[in-house]
Design an enzyme around this catalytic site. Sequence first.
Site, PDB file in Angstrom:
ATOM      1  N   SER A   1      -3.073   0.136  -3.071  1.00  0.00           N
ATOM      2  CA  SER A   1      -1.916   1.450  -2.578  1.00  0.00           C
ATOM      3  C   SER A   1      -1.989   2.796  -2.137  1.00  0.00           C
ATOM      4  CB  SER A   1      -1.780   1.731  -4.212  1.00  0.00           C
ATOM      5  OG  SER A   1      -0.429   2.388  -3.861  1.00  0.00           O
TER       6      SER A   1
ATOM      7  N   TYR B   1      -3.399   5.763 -12.319  1.00  0.00           N
ATOM      8  CA  TYR B   1      -3.248   4.929 -11.478  1.00  0.00           C
ATOM      9  C   TYR B   1      -4.203   5.093 -10.134  1.00  0.00           C
ATOM     10  CZ  TYR B   1      -0.172   1.514  -8.435  1.00  0.00           C
ATOM     11  OH  TYR B   1       0.363   0.823  -7.356  1.00  0.00           O
TER      12      TYR B   1
END
Length: 239
Positions: free
Chosen positions: A138, A151
């Site tokens: 990501s 995350y």
Amino acid sequence: MELTSKTAVITGASSGIGTAFSQALIEKGVTVFGLARSSDKLEKIQQKLGDSFIPVTLDITNHDTIDQWVNKTFQQEYPDILINNAGLGRFGDVDALPLDDWEAMISTNLSGVFYMCRQIVPKMKKNPNGCHIINIASIAGKIGNPQLSGYNASKFGVRGFSEALFKELRYDGIKVTCFCPGSIATNFFNEANNSESHANMMQPGEVADVLINILETPSNFLINEITMRPLNPKHPDEQ
């Protein structure tokens, strides 16, 4: 890689870009083993995509289950493509993030990638054809932001793991590519932090087009990492 008649394993295949990846590959003549925890969702996707989509109900955080499935499924023929796509996001201040949320992100986003590679790589090494592993990280694997510490940690880990893995496997004829996409119009944001996806986000099919382009590169050509972003990421209603 010539994709016709190849075999792919895709985690997180029951929604979002996992489903888009499955459809794009099947349209190229690939047989797809779609892995996810939801049998109902996988069955609906099979009804849409046909028999080339083989649903596999499996939790990628359980290494023993992965071990059993891989060794049962790939005894004679070996996978050509592995796409580690399954992931989740839980956001919050570091002193308020529940332990269960941290552990779920690390188990799914990072350990699950390792577990899949640990079992699939030995099969790929037996494959006489070139193989390709795609790990979905990501933008959050490149840039840290407040309330994303867990995350960020998991996705930075995927990038580091992918960097090491591509150097480890390149002489075995196995490519490794890490995807670092920005915002994609899926239900990820709805589930993670109650924000809604919108039209200015990237579309799953657009990311799937990039996947196909990368998989079809010549055998001695490797894109080991790629970043994708929407040009204008703002909500269409914003000025």
